[in-house]
Scaffold this motif. Structure first.
Motif, PDB file in Angstrom:
ATOM      1  N   ALA A 131      25.959  -8.267  12.854  1.00  0.00           N
ATOM      2  CA  ALA A 131      24.760  -7.195  12.690  1.00  0.00           C
ATOM      3  C   ALA A 131      23.978  -6.310  14.613  1.00  0.00           C
ATOM      4  O   ALA A 131      23.701  -5.516  14.746  1.00  0.00           O
ATOM      5  CB  ALA A 131      23.430  -7.605  12.215  1.00  0.00           C
ATOM      6  N   GLY A 132      24.536  -7.275  15.914  1.00  0.00           N
ATOM      7  CA  GLY A 132      25.182  -6.561  16.726  1.00  0.00           C
ATOM      8  C   GLY A 132      23.475  -6.329  17.359  1.00  0.00           C
ATOM      9  O   GLY A 132      23.240  -5.521  17.936  1.00  0.00           O
ATOM     10  N   ILE A 133      22.686  -7.447  17.012  1.00  0.00           N
ATOM     11  CA  ILE A 133      22.064  -7.266  17.657  1.00  0.00           C
ATOM     12  C   ILE A 133      21.829  -8.106  19.201  1.00  0.00           C
ATOM     13  O   ILE A 133      22.371  -8.443  19.603  1.00  0.00           O
ATOM     14  CB  ILE A 133      20.793  -9.624  16.810  1.00  0.00           C
ATOM     15  CG1 ILE A 133      21.594  -8.678  15.518  1.00  0.00           C
ATOM     16  CG2 ILE A 133      19.796  -8.915  17.500  1.00  0.00           C
ATOM     17  CD1 ILE A 133      20.402  -7.464  14.824  1.00  0.00           C
ATOM     18  N   GLY A 134      20.910  -7.101  19.720  1.00  0.00           N
ATOM     19  CA  GLY A 134      20.889  -7.348  21.457  1.00  0.00           C
ATOM     20  C   GLY A 134      18.875  -7.294  21.457  1.00  0.00           C
ATOM     21  O   GLY A 134      18.015  -7.265  20.977  1.00  0.00           O
ATOM     22  N   PRO A 135      18.458  -7.643  22.796  1.00  0.00           N
ATOM     23  CA  PRO A 135      17.394  -7.882  23.275  1.00  0.00           C
ATOM     24  C   PRO A 135      16.677  -7.145  23.365  1.00  0.00           C
ATOM     25  O   PRO A 135      15.635  -6.701  23.505  1.00  0.00           O
ATOM     26  CB  PRO A 135      17.478  -8.779  24.975  1.00  0.00           C
ATOM     27  CG  PRO A 135      19.233  -7.712  24.948  1.00  0.00           C
ATOM     28  CD  PRO A 135      20.530  -7.827  23.943  1.00  0.00           C
ATOM     29  N   ASP A 136      17.037  -5.622  22.853  1.00  0.00           N
ATOM     30  CA  ASP A 136      16.272  -4.757  23.179  1.00  0.00           C
ATOM     31  C   ASP A 136      15.946  -4.437  21.063  1.00  0.00           C
ATOM     32  O   ASP A 136      14.910  -2.933  21.674  1.00  0.00           O
ATOM     33  CB  ASP A 136      16.959  -3.532  23.329  1.00  0.00           C
ATOM     34  CG  ASP A 136      15.499  -1.968  23.657  1.00  0.00           C
ATOM     35  OD1 ASP A 136      14.759  -2.271  24.393  1.00  0.00           O
ATOM     36  OD2 ASP A 136      16.432  -1.046  23.513  1.00  0.00           O
ATOM     37  N   ASP A 137      16.861  -5.102  20.584  1.00  0.00           N
ATOM     38  CA  ASP A 137      16.213  -4.695  18.824  1.00  0.00           C
ATOM     39  C   ASP A 137      15.167  -5.617  18.650  1.00  0.00           C
ATOM     40  O   ASP A 137      14.299  -6.509  18.808  1.00  0.00           O
ATOM     41  CB  ASP A 137      17.947  -5.108  18.754  1.00  0.00           C
ATOM     42  CG  ASP A 137      18.767  -4.586  18.711  1.00  0.00           C
ATOM     43  OD1 ASP A 137      18.889  -3.230  18.603  1.00  0.00           O
ATOM     44  OD2 ASP A 137      19.867  -4.673  18.578  1.00  0.00           O
ATOM     45  N   PHE A 138      14.569  -4.457  17.323  1.00  0.00           N
ATOM     46  CA  PHE A 138      14.006  -4.320  16.623  1.00  0.00           C
ATOM     47  C   PHE A 138      14.094  -5.035  15.119  1.00  0.00           C
ATOM     48  O   PHE A 138      14.875  -4.081  14.839  1.00  0.00           O
ATOM     49  CB  PHE A 138      12.483  -3.669  16.420  1.00  0.00           C
ATOM     50  CG  PHE A 138      11.455  -4.189  15.311  1.00  0.00           C
ATOM     51  CD1 PHE A 138      10.782  -5.236  15.500  1.00  0.00           C
ATOM     52  CD2 PHE A 138      11.244  -3.951  14.541  1.00  0.00           C
ATOM     53  CE1 PHE A 138       9.866  -5.613  14.040  1.00  0.00           C
ATOM     54  CE2 PHE A 138      10.300  -3.926  13.581  1.00  0.00           C
ATOM     55  CZ  PHE A 138       9.519  -4.527  13.722  1.00  0.00           C
ATOM     56  N   VAL A 139      14.531  -6.137  14.526  1.00  0.00           N
ATOM     57  CA  VAL A 139      14.789  -7.050  13.697  1.00  0.00           C
ATOM     58  C   VAL A 139      13.702  -7.097  12.499  1.00  0.00           C
ATOM     59  O   VAL A 139      12.984  -8.500  12.623  1.00  0.00           O
ATOM     60  CB  VAL A 139      15.257  -7.543  13.523  1.00  0.00           C
ATOM     61  CG1 VAL A 139      16.470  -8.384  12.187  1.00  0.00           C
ATOM     62  CG2 VAL A 139      16.925  -8.224  14.890  1.00  0.00           C
ATOM     63  N   VAL A 140      14.448  -6.585  11.330  1.00  0.00           N
ATOM     64  CA  VAL A 140      13.282  -7.050   9.644  1.00  0.00           C
ATOM     65  C   VAL A 140      14.566  -8.233   8.985  1.00  0.00           C
ATOM     66  O   VAL A 140      15.703  -7.405   8.640  1.00  0.00           O
ATOM     67  CB  VAL A 140      13.010  -6.363   9.243  1.00  0.00           C
ATOM     68  CG1 VAL A 140      12.407  -6.779   7.999  1.00  0.00           C
ATOM     69  CG2 VAL A 140      12.348  -4.969   9.743  1.00  0.00           C
ATOM     70  N   ALA A 198       8.196   0.140  11.821  1.00  0.00           N
ATOM     71  CA  ALA A 198       9.168   0.643  12.524  1.00  0.00           C
ATOM     72  C   ALA A 198       8.479   1.331  13.462  1.00  0.00           C
ATOM     73  O   ALA A 198       8.510   1.430  14.967  1.00  0.00           O
ATOM     74  CB  ALA A 198       9.782   1.521  12.345  1.00  0.00           C
ATOM     75  N   LYS A 199       7.329   2.448  12.694  1.00  0.00           N
ATOM     76  CA  LYS A 199       6.349   3.005  14.140  1.00  0.00           C
ATOM     77  C   LYS A 199       5.869   2.327  14.743  1.00  0.00           C
ATOM     78  O   LYS A 199       5.763   2.995  16.421  1.00  0.00           O
ATOM     79  CB  LYS A 199       5.543   4.184  13.432  1.00  0.00           C
ATOM     80  CG  LYS A 199       4.952   4.959  14.172  1.00  0.00           C
ATOM     81  CD  LYS A 199       4.382   6.048  13.463  1.00  0.00           C
ATOM     82  CE  LYS A 199       3.310   7.235  14.366  1.00  0.00           C
ATOM     83  NZ  LYS A 199       2.330   8.289  12.896  1.00  0.00           N
ATOM     84  N   GLU A 200       5.042   1.551  14.538  1.00  0.00           N
ATOM     85  CA  GLU A 200       4.188   0.196  15.287  1.00  0.00           C
ATOM     86  C   GLU A 200       4.979  -0.489  16.572  1.00  0.00           C
ATOM     87  O   GLU A 200       4.969  -0.948  17.203  1.00  0.00           O
ATOM     88  CB  GLU A 200       3.657  -0.532  14.575  1.00  0.00           C
ATOM     89  CG  GLU A 200       2.518  -1.463  14.983  1.00  0.00           C
ATOM     90  CD  GLU A 200       1.772  -2.742  14.488  1.00  0.00           C
ATOM     91  OE1 GLU A 200       1.031  -3.076  14.925  1.00  0.00           O
ATOM     92  OE2 GLU A 200       2.182  -2.536  12.761  1.00  0.00           O
ATOM     93  N   LYS A 201       6.046  -1.581  15.513  1.00  0.00           N
ATOM     94  CA  LYS A 201       7.091  -2.176  16.983  1.00  0.00           C
ATOM     95  C   LYS A 201       8.578  -1.260  17.687  1.00  0.00           C
ATOM     96  O   LYS A 201       8.776  -2.423  17.836  1.00  0.00           O
ATOM     97  CB  LYS A 201       7.363  -3.547  15.517  1.00  0.00           C
ATOM     98  CG  LYS A 201       5.867  -3.575  14.967  1.00  0.00           C
ATOM     99  CD  LYS A 201       6.014  -4.725  15.502  1.00  0.00           C
ATOM    100  CE  LYS A 201       3.714  -5.411  14.730  1.00  0.00           C
ATOM    101  NZ  LYS A 201       3.602  -6.314  15.616  1.00  0.00           N
ATOM    102  N   ASN A 202       8.827  -0.109  16.597  1.00  0.00           N
ATOM    103  CA  ASN A 202       9.841   0.006  17.250  1.00  0.00           C
ATOM    104  C   ASN A 202      10.030   1.492  18.043  1.00  0.00           C
ATOM    105  O   ASN A 202      10.734   2.267  18.401  1.00  0.00           O
ATOM    106  CB  ASN A 202      10.967   0.029  15.855  1.00  0.00           C
ATOM    107  CG  ASN A 202      12.030  -0.658  16.806  1.00  0.00           C
ATOM    108  OD1 ASN A 202      12.582  -0.610  18.329  1.00  0.00           O
ATOM    109  ND2 ASN A 202      13.398   0.231  16.462  1.00  0.00           N
ATOM    110  N   ASN A 203       8.706   1.441  18.276  1.00  0.00           N
ATOM    111  CA  ASN A 203       8.121   3.355  18.810  1.00  0.00           C
ATOM    112  C   ASN A 203       9.209   3.888  17.698  1.00  0.00           C
ATOM    113  O   ASN A 203       9.431   4.862  18.389  1.00  0.00           O
ATOM    114  CB  ASN A 203       8.984   3.415  20.335  1.00  0.00           C
ATOM    115  CG  ASN A 203       7.994   2.921  21.093  1.00  0.00           C
ATOM    116  OD1 ASN A 203       6.960   2.564  21.646  1.00  0.00           O
ATOM    117  ND2 ASN A 203       8.927   2.205  22.181  1.00  0.00           N
TER     118      ASN A 203
END
Length: 295
Positions: A47-56, A115-120
């Protein structure tokens, strides 16, 4: 973030949690829990998850994959439909302050607002170990509802993963292949043995696949809904010719002459089957038939 015990990727820890809560698998939800740290690491890496990611995460179960995601990501929102799992998740995820659990059907959650609330407003990454019977409805729901998604990384039944990424002429090629490839670029990230999953019922081979959503669709089509109706009709009876499949489809209303003229204009013979057409050819066929659409 420091890893917190019990680390649920270890089978004995998963079994201990299930016994502690007297958890009973719900057949209607097709529940299965991962018990292999290597597979869990593979999913997070794919998934390429990194420290800046918001994940569902869809269907966290008891929180096994959630722990791995929380360790790698900035923030995780886990959506779980089974209310019986919520007390367990509150326990297993209590040490993770970057995880929020929502008790709901993911297809009823406003992921765009999330996404709008949690990930700008930026596209989110979706990760899931999906119950096999619900794989297609969930993935297609995310695509068709135009949720702002960057990628969907899922562990699914191996046969489903094969169908998602194959092309014309292959026995696994079908409506799911075309739908997925219209919305995303599928990348097969490896198979998993049945022993990596704890579940009720027979164990089956699984695979991890990442669907990276297209910023621009690979084909342009006048009527997207019509194209998918044509695609489904073409594969409903695989042994029939494309012409017979379209003429006999309850969801379509074209005459024999209209269907045959469109196939001829496509440059295909009367005996062509739907399983040989590419996505581009289905889009072209849809555009050729669109003027004849009734109502």
């Amino acid at each position: 973030m420091e890893k917190v015990k019990p680390w649920l990727g270890e089978p004995q820890n998963t079994i201990a949690v299930l016994q502690k809560y007297g958890f009973v698998f719900q057949k209607k939800y097709g529940q299965n829990f991962l018990i292999d740290p290597h597979v869990l690491d593979k999913i997070v890496a794919a998934a390429g998850i990194g420290p800046d990611d918001f994940v569902v995460e869809i269907g966290p179960g008891i929180g096994t994959l959630t722990q791995y995601l929380a360790y790698a990501a900035r923030s995780v929102c886990a959506v779980e439909i089974d209310k019986n799992l919520i007390p367990i998740l509150e326990d297993t995820l209590s040490d993770y302050d970057n995880v929020e659990v929502i008790n709901n059907d993911v297809l009823k959650v406003d992921l765009a607002a999330l996404a709008k609330e949690k990930n700008n407003g930026r596209p989110i990454k979706v990760v899931a170990n999906l119950p096999y019977y619900i794989t297609t409805p969930i993935i297609m729901g995310l695509f068709e509802n135009e949720v702002p998604v960057e990628s969907i990384t899922v562990m699914v039944q191996k046969e489903v993963a094969d169908r998602m990424q194959t092309g014309p002429g292959n026995k696994d090629y079908g409506a799911l292949s075309l739908a997925v490839q219209y919305y995303a670029d599928p990348v097969y990230c490896g198979k998993c043995f049945a022993e990596t999953v704890l579940c009720r019922g027979p164990k089956v081979g699984s695979a991890v696949i990442r669907l990276t959503c297209h910023q621009e669709k690979p084909v342009q089509v006048q009527d997207e809904k019509l194209m998918f109706n044509i695609i489904r009709a073409s594969f409903n009876q695989r042994r029939k010719t494309l012409a017979n499949g379209l003429k006999n489809a309850a969801t379509l209303d074209f005459t024999k002459e209209e269907v045959e003229a469109a196939i001829d204009a496509l440059g295909k013979g009367a005996s062509v089957r739907g399983e040989t057409l590419t996505l581009e050819e289905f889009a072209r066929l849809s555009d050729l038939l669109s003027p004849y659409k009734k109502g």
